[in-house]
Design a protein around this motif. Structure first.
Motif, PDB file in Angstrom:
ATOM      1  N   ALA A   1       0.848  -1.189   0.000  1.00  0.00           N
ATOM      2  CA  ALA A   1       0.000   0.000   0.000  1.00  0.00           C
ATOM      3  C   ALA A   1       0.881   1.236   0.000  1.00  0.00           C
ATOM      4  O   ALA A   1       1.721   1.401   0.894  1.00  0.00           O
ATOM      5  CB  ALA A   1      -0.914  -0.016   1.216  1.00  0.00           C
TER       6      ALA A   1
ATOM      7  N   ASP B   1      -3.369  -1.569  -8.542  1.00  0.00           N
ATOM      8  CA  ASP B   1      -4.710  -1.007  -8.492  1.00  0.00           C
ATOM      9  C   ASP B   1      -4.531   0.499  -8.300  1.00  0.00           C
ATOM     10  O   ASP B   1      -4.223   0.948  -7.196  1.00  0.00           O
ATOM     11  CB  ASP B   1      -5.501  -1.633  -7.342  1.00  0.00           C
TER      12      ASP B   1
ATOM     13  N   LYS C   1      -6.668   2.250  -5.589  1.00  0.00           N
ATOM     14  CA  LYS C   1      -6.321   1.967  -4.194  1.00  0.00           C
ATOM     15  C   LYS C   1      -4.858   2.261  -3.884  1.00  0.00           C
ATOM     16  O   LYS C   1      -4.443   2.172  -2.731  1.00  0.00           O
ATOM     17  CB  LYS C   1      -6.618   0.503  -3.866  1.00  0.00           C
ATOM     18  N   ASN C   2      -4.065   2.593  -4.914  1.00  0.00           N
ATOM     19  CA  ASN C   2      -2.621   2.803  -4.729  1.00  0.00           C
ATOM     20  C   ASN C   2      -1.949   1.581  -4.111  1.00  0.00           C
ATOM     21  O   ASN C   2      -1.173   1.699  -3.143  1.00  0.00           O
ATOM     22  CB  ASN C   2      -2.354   4.044  -3.869  1.00  0.00           C
ATOM     23  N   THR C   3      -2.281   0.428  -4.643  1.00  0.00           N
ATOM     24  CA  THR C   3      -1.663  -0.800  -4.150  1.00  0.00           C
ATOM     25  C   THR C   3      -0.983  -1.550  -5.296  1.00  0.00           C
ATOM     26  O   THR C   3      -1.410  -1.456  -6.457  1.00  0.00           O
ATOM     27  CB  THR C   3      -2.691  -1.728  -3.497  1.00  0.00           C
TER      28      THR C   3
END
Length: 119
Positions: free
Chosen positions: A23, A73, A76-78
């Motif tokens: 994350a 993603d 989601k900044n993942t």
């Protein structure tokens, strides 16, 4: 301030699977790539996989190609690393990193997550 937090490590038998997640927060990453590196005991940290943040182009080390899949993603900044067909030699601490356009680490690293593969 950039913050990278990894999760998903653990102990798995050879042939098994794990999914790591990173994350990212603290800035816009659209001009960068994200990567996963790993460091086994007594060895130098080595590149495993990378993905560009916008287009999604990927690159893999030969040692993981065909077994690992990196994905991101944007909402989601993942950034995830799906690891299949794990081998004992995959045992290492896995780190998430922000990379520049040339896939060189920019100095932003996560704290690392341990992956142990038993034979």
């Amino acid at each position: 301030q950039v913050q990278l937090v990894e999760s998903g490590g653990g102990l798995v038998q050879a042939g098994g699977s794990l999914r790591l997640s990173c994350a990212a927060s603290g800035r816009t990453f659209s001009n960068y790539a994200m990567g996963w590196f790993r460091q086994a005991p007594g060895k130098e940290r080595e590149f495993a996989a990378a993905i560009s943040w916008t287009i999604g182009n990927t690159r893999y080390a030969d040692s993981v190609k065909g077994r690992f899949t990196i994905s991101r993603d944007n909402a989601k900044n993942t950034v995830d690393l799906q690891m299949n067909s794990l081998k004992p030699e995959d045992t290492a601490v896995y780190y998430c990193a922000v990379l520049n356009y040339n896939l060189v680490p920019t100095g932003y690293w996560g704290q690392g997550t341990q992956v142990t593969v038993s034979s």
